[in-house]
Design an enzyme around this catalytic site. Structure first.
Site, PDB file in Angstrom:
ATOM      1  N   ASP A 135       0.838  -1.196   0.000  1.00 34.65           N
ATOM      2  CA  ASP A 135       0.000   0.000   0.000  1.00 34.65           C
ATOM      3  C   ASP A 135       0.875   1.249   0.000  1.00 34.65           C
ATOM      4  O   ASP A 135       1.962   1.266   0.595  1.00 34.65           O
ATOM      5  CB  ASP A 135      -0.911   0.016   1.233  1.00 34.65           C
ATOM      6  CG  ASP A 135      -2.237  -0.672   0.977  1.00 34.65           C
ATOM      7  OD1 ASP A 135      -2.599  -0.838  -0.198  1.00 34.65           O
ATOM      8  OD2 ASP A 135      -2.907  -1.049   1.956  1.00 34.65           O
ATOM      9  N   ARG A 185      -1.714  -1.176  -8.732  1.00 35.60           N
ATOM     10  CA  ARG A 185      -3.038  -0.672  -8.354  1.00 35.60           C
ATOM     11  C   ARG A 185      -3.033   0.852  -8.492  1.00 35.60           C
ATOM     12  O   ARG A 185      -2.227   1.537  -7.858  1.00 35.60           O
ATOM     13  CB  ARG A 185      -3.379  -1.056  -6.918  1.00 35.60           C
ATOM     14  CG  ARG A 185      -4.742  -0.485  -6.447  1.00 35.60           C
ATOM     15  CD  ARG A 185      -4.894  -0.594  -4.937  1.00 35.60           C
ATOM     16  NE  ARG A 185      -4.821  -1.969  -4.486  1.00 35.60           N
ATOM     17  CZ  ARG A 185      -4.491  -2.327  -3.244  1.00 35.60           C
ATOM     18  NH1 ARG A 185      -4.158  -1.391  -2.356  1.00 35.60           N
ATOM     19  NH2 ARG A 185      -4.451  -3.592  -2.895  1.00 35.60           N
ATOM     20  N   LYS A 188      -7.043   7.022  -6.693  1.00 34.52           N
ATOM     21  CA  LYS A 188      -6.969   8.485  -6.736  1.00 34.52           C
ATOM     22  C   LYS A 188      -6.032   8.998  -5.653  1.00 34.52           C
ATOM     23  O   LYS A 188      -5.281   9.945  -5.863  1.00 34.52           O
ATOM     24  CB  LYS A 188      -8.361   9.092  -6.563  1.00 34.52           C
ATOM     25  CG  LYS A 188      -9.252   8.947  -7.784  1.00 34.52           C
ATOM     26  CD  LYS A 188     -10.580   9.659  -7.560  1.00 34.52           C
ATOM     27  CE  LYS A 188     -11.460   9.600  -8.804  1.00 34.52           C
ATOM     28  NZ  LYS A 188     -12.768  10.262  -8.589  1.00 34.52           N
ATOM     29  N   GLY A 189      -6.096   8.402  -4.460  1.00 28.53           N
ATOM     30  CA  GLY A 189      -5.285   8.853  -3.333  1.00 28.53           C
ATOM     31  C   GLY A 189      -6.169   9.336  -2.204  1.00 28.53           C
ATOM     32  O   GLY A 189      -7.061  10.159  -2.415  1.00 28.53           O
TER      33      GLY A 189
END
Length: 309
Positions: A135, A185, A188-189
């Site tokens: 992540d 992956r 958008k954030g």
């Protein structure tokens, strides 16, 4: 002001305790988090499998600054994979992990510690025919996370990356990672970032996402399209068809509890759909980012609580 205040407030133990006990918050948590334990996560993954949906599982927890806490996180992930293996659902499962949860911020040797913990997690995932995705966190950790990705891929080429379209640098990162065998992956954030490093406002971020999407779909890697935006989902489908992408060469990723009807609809078209399943007791920072830092998600949450469709 609320957007600036809530993230630090959400990290206070008293705040976390109070928030998780209110009826509204409990309803949101129950909808968007699989539960506090690994058995809850495995039950959610099994339920999704019955619907033809894949899963990536994330043990919630961050801000770790002690080596022992990082070790505990690793053990929890290893236990999750063991449980999934015994349940017969480990093959094809993806594990999402923040390097901060594996010790990246531990003083002095955090980078080395997080790499070693991540490598052990990858080894166990490989044995179970599962995968791991790193992540992404706020922009200050992007370089160190991508550096660790490169190191891990030497032994575990299946390790996936996450890129945030809102960051100005991400188009370049997409080009670098759109290579054969590379799982990426694109989201958008979820972090509040300054204008010096990130696009500001929904239209600018959506436009950046579309550009990054084009780079990944025309590359030779494996794009993982993480968005609930109907316009971007439609764009992704049309562009994938235009460039001749087969369903097995990319996937859609959507959040657990968000637009489950759309998840099933996409899967019914033959698309590969993976659901991001968070679990664990430390859920307040995750929900804060999703529901407060992007205020439109509050409306989405309210609607979701009224309907399971």
């Amino acid at each position: 002001m609320i957007q600036k205040l809530m993230p630090p407030v959400s990290r206070h133990p008293l705040t976390r305790a109070l928030v998780t006990r209110t009826p509204l918050a409990r309803g949101i948590i129950d909808r968007f988090v699989a539960g506090p334990s690994d058995t809850d996560a495995i039950a959610a993954v099994a339920g999704l499998a019955d619907l033809g949906l894949l899963a990536t599982v994330d043990l919630l927890g961050e801000d770790i600054t002690r080596a022992q806490d990082a070790a505990d996180t690793l053990l929890a992930y290893l236990g999750l994979l063991d449980l999934a293996d015994r349940a017969g659902i480990a093959a094809g499962l993806d594990v999402s992990v923040k390097l901060s949860a594996l010790g990246q911020a531990v003083p002095r040797d955090g980078r080395k510690l997080s790499y070693e913990n991540a490598a052990e997690l990858c080894a166990r995932a490989a044995a179970a025919n599962a995968t791991v995705t790193l992540d992404m966190e706020d922009h200050t950790t992007t370089d160190s996370t991508l550096d660790t990705l490169v190191e891990l891929r030497r032994d575990f080429p299946f390790v996936g990356a996450v890129l945030q379209a809102q960051l100005l640098r991400t188009e370049t990162d997409c080009r670098d990672l759109a290579t054969a065998g590379s799982r990426v992956r694109l989201c958008k954030g979820a972090y509040r970032e300054p204008s010096a490093v990130a696009y500001q406002g929904r239209p600018a971020v959506a436009a950046a996402y579309a550009r990054c999407l084009g780079i990944l779909l025309t590359g030779s890697g494996y794009p993982m399209i993480a968005t609930h935006d109907p316009a971007l989902l439609n764009l992704a489908g049309r562009f994938a068809e235009h460039v001749g992408r087969l369903p097995a060469t990319f996937e859609y990723q959507l959040l657990y509890g968000v637009r489950p009807g759309e998840q099933r609809r996409l899967a019914s078209t033959g698309a590969t759909v993976r659901v991001y399943v968070p679990y664990g007791a430390d859920c307040v920072p995750y929900l804060t980012r999703r529901l407060v830092e992007r205020p439109t998600n509050l409306l989405l949450a309210a609607r979701a609580l009224r309907s399971r469709a």
